[in-house]
Design an enzyme around this catalytic site. Structure first.
Site, PDB file in Angstrom:
ATOM      1  N   LYS A  41      37.139  37.807  24.348  1.00  0.00           N
ATOM      2  CA  LYS A  41      37.182  36.673  25.276  1.00  0.00           C
ATOM      3  C   LYS A  41      36.487  35.469  24.654  1.00  0.00           C
ATOM      4  O   LYS A  41      35.630  35.619  23.793  1.00  0.00           O
ATOM      5  CB  LYS A  41      36.475  37.037  26.589  1.00  0.00           C
ATOM      6  CG  LYS A  41      37.374  37.717  27.601  1.00  0.00           C
ATOM      7  CD  LYS A  41      36.711  37.728  28.983  1.00  0.00           C
ATOM      8  CE  LYS A  41      37.586  38.429  30.018  1.00  0.00           C
ATOM      9  NZ  LYS A  41      36.899  38.522  31.325  1.00  0.00           N
ATOM     10  N   ARG A  90      37.990  41.914  46.040  1.00  0.00           N
ATOM     11  CA  ARG A  90      38.402  40.799  46.892  1.00  0.00           C
ATOM     12  C   ARG A  90      39.730  41.059  47.585  1.00  0.00           C
ATOM     13  O   ARG A  90      40.050  40.409  48.567  1.00  0.00           O
ATOM     14  CB  ARG A  90      38.528  39.519  46.046  1.00  0.00           C
ATOM     15  CG  ARG A  90      37.201  38.979  45.578  1.00  0.00           C
ATOM     16  CD  ARG A  90      37.361  37.968  44.472  1.00  0.00           C
ATOM     17  NE  ARG A  90      37.918  38.601  43.283  1.00  0.00           N
ATOM     18  CZ  ARG A  90      37.985  38.032  42.087  1.00  0.00           C
ATOM     19  NH1 ARG A  90      37.565  36.811  41.921  1.00  0.00           N
ATOM     20  NH2 ARG A  90      38.484  38.697  41.054  1.00  0.00           N
ATOM     21  N   SER A 128      35.437  33.113  38.711  1.00  0.00           N
ATOM     22  CA  SER A 128      34.984  32.257  37.600  1.00  0.00           C
ATOM     23  C   SER A 128      36.184  31.586  36.940  1.00  0.00           C
ATOM     24  O   SER A 128      36.106  30.432  36.520  1.00  0.00           O
ATOM     25  CB  SER A 128      34.236  33.091  36.553  1.00  0.00           C
ATOM     26  OG  SER A 128      33.148  33.744  37.132  1.00  0.00           O
TER      27      SER A 128
END
Ligand code: PNS
Length: 164
Positions: A41, A90, A128
């Site tokens: 990443k 979520r 994010s």
């Protein structure tokens, strides 16, 4: 004593992360926030910046430790004698991603249980990645972040746009 890890990238830490951190700290004697060193990443914030942002936003919570880890999460769990892996969920997409990961971790090291915490609906749209996308296109992300993190994000946004 029961110890948990809340692993993630935290690039940057959001109000959703903080809600999970506070709730996990109420469930376990000690919670390690484990920031993954992920060579695949390209984070906006360095490891030191992410650690500092987490230190600053969790300083009122006594049973929190901030750490970084590399490689397999279960290896860190074995090394630090961690009982629980905390993950916030979520919605269905999160669950579809999280369930196989929890099952793989269980296969690799059954002593650590994954504990899913249902995201507070007030924060369930926050990520994010969304914060960073809003930053790139000039959107307002301030309601998604603690104020001190929103300020650091603004600074980073300006730095990144200068380098473009
Ligand atoms: O905040 P993120 O990026 O959703 O967190 C993902 C994280 C760090 C929990 C996950 O990528 C992870 O545990 N990586 C370490 C490597 C590993 O142990 N993978 C699990 C086996 S598939």
């Amino acid at each position: 004593m029961k110890r948990a890890i809340y692993p993630g990238s935290f690039d940057p830490v959001t109000l959703g992360h903080l809600d999970i951190i506070k709730r996990a700290a109420g469930l376990f004697d000690e919670v390690i926030i484990g920031i993954l060193v992920n060579p695949g990443k390209n984070p906006w914030f360095t490891m030191e910046e992410r650690m500092e942002m987490l230190r600053c936003t969790t300083k009122e919570i006594p049973n929190i430790e901030i750490a970084s880890f590399e490689g397999l999460l279960v290896d860190f769990c074995r090394m630090r004698k961690i009982d629980g892996i905390i993950r916030g969920v979520r919605g269905g997409t999160d669950f579809d991603y999280e369930l196989p990961m929890a099952q793989i971790n269980q296969q690799l090291y059954a002593k650590t249980e994954t504990v899913f915490l249902a995201a507070n609906p007030a924060y369930s749209f926050i990520s994010s990645s969304a914060v960073k996308e809003l930053a790139v296109f000039g959107g307002d992300y301030t309601s998604m972040l603690p104020p001190e993190i929103a300020a650091r994000m603004k600074y980073k946004e300006n730095q990144m746009s200068k380098n473009r």
